[in-house]
Design a protein around this motif. Structure first.
Motif, short mmCIF file in Angstrom:
data_model
loop_
_atom_site.label_atom_id
_atom_site.label_comp_id
_atom_site.label_asym_id
_atom_site.label_seq_id
_atom_site.Cartn_x
_atom_site.Cartn_y
_atom_site.Cartn_z
N LEU A 1 -10.82 0.59 -0.03
CA LEU A 1 -11.62 1.80 -0.19
C LEU A 1 -11.76 2.16 -1.67
N HIS A 2 -10.67 2.04 -2.41
CA HIS A 2 -10.71 2.32 -3.85
C HIS A 2 -11.64 1.34 -4.55
N CYS B 1 0.84 -1.19 0.00
CA CYS B 1 0.00 0.00 0.00
C CYS B 1 0.88 1.25 0.00
N CYS C 1 0.29 4.13 1.03
CA CYS C 1 0.16 4.97 2.22
C CYS C 1 1.11 4.56 3.33
N CYS D 1 -5.77 0.74 1.57
CA CYS D 1 -6.43 1.73 0.73
C CYS D 1 -7.12 1.10 -0.48
N SER E 1 -6.05 7.12 1.85
CA SER E 1 -6.55 6.58 0.58
C SER E 1 -6.40 7.60 -0.54
N ALA F 1 -14.46 5.27 3.78
CA ALA F 1 -13.42 5.54 4.79
C ALA F 1 -14.08 5.82 6.14
#
Length: 133
Positions: A22-23, A7, A9, A19, A43, A34
């Motif tokens: 969420l995507h 990820c 992030c 993330c 994200s 989120a």
């Protein structure tokens, strides 16, 4: 995206369980999922790294959302994210201070911002931010 992708992030080693979830929920029409301003900010950083402009626009509050996001400059490389602080002002307002590092044309850049987020109808949105030196 492959589930073995790290990820961007930096929170978890598996994009699909960080993330990416969420995507993927957004891409599947499940809306913005989120749970916190920090999760949304992370994200969004990952979406910048992966050039997911539809997600970025959808997570931007309509009061400050640009009409269009230009593609990233060729050669832009995101280097990492450091979340300094996340705080809730009340149940529907939060802030996240972060530093995002990037490199373009052999030059390093550092974006240090305190971002403001608002929750409307259960979904978090990025409103705006104050740049730090």
């Amino acid at each position: 995206m492959a589930s073995s992708l790290s990820c961007p992030c930096g929170l978890r080693p598996d994009y699909a369980r960080c993330c990416g979830a969420l995507h993927q929920a957004f891409a599947a029409g499940q809306g913005l999922t989120a749970a916190t301003p920090e999760a949304l900010m992370r994200s969004r950083y990952a979406a910048f790294v992966l050039d997911l402009r539809d997600y970025l626009l959808a997570t931007w509050h309509d009061s400050t959302r640009p009409a269009v996001l230009e593609p990233p400059e060729p050669g832009l490389k995101w280097l990492g994210l450091d979340v300094k602080r996340a705080a809730m002002q009340d149940a529907d307002h939060g802030t996240v201070e972060f530093v995002a590092r990037s490199k373009l044309g052999g030059r390093a850049y550092r974006l240090h911002e305190t971002s403001r987020f608002v929750r409307e109808n259960g979904a978090w949105f990025y409103v705006d931010g104050d740049l730090k030196n």
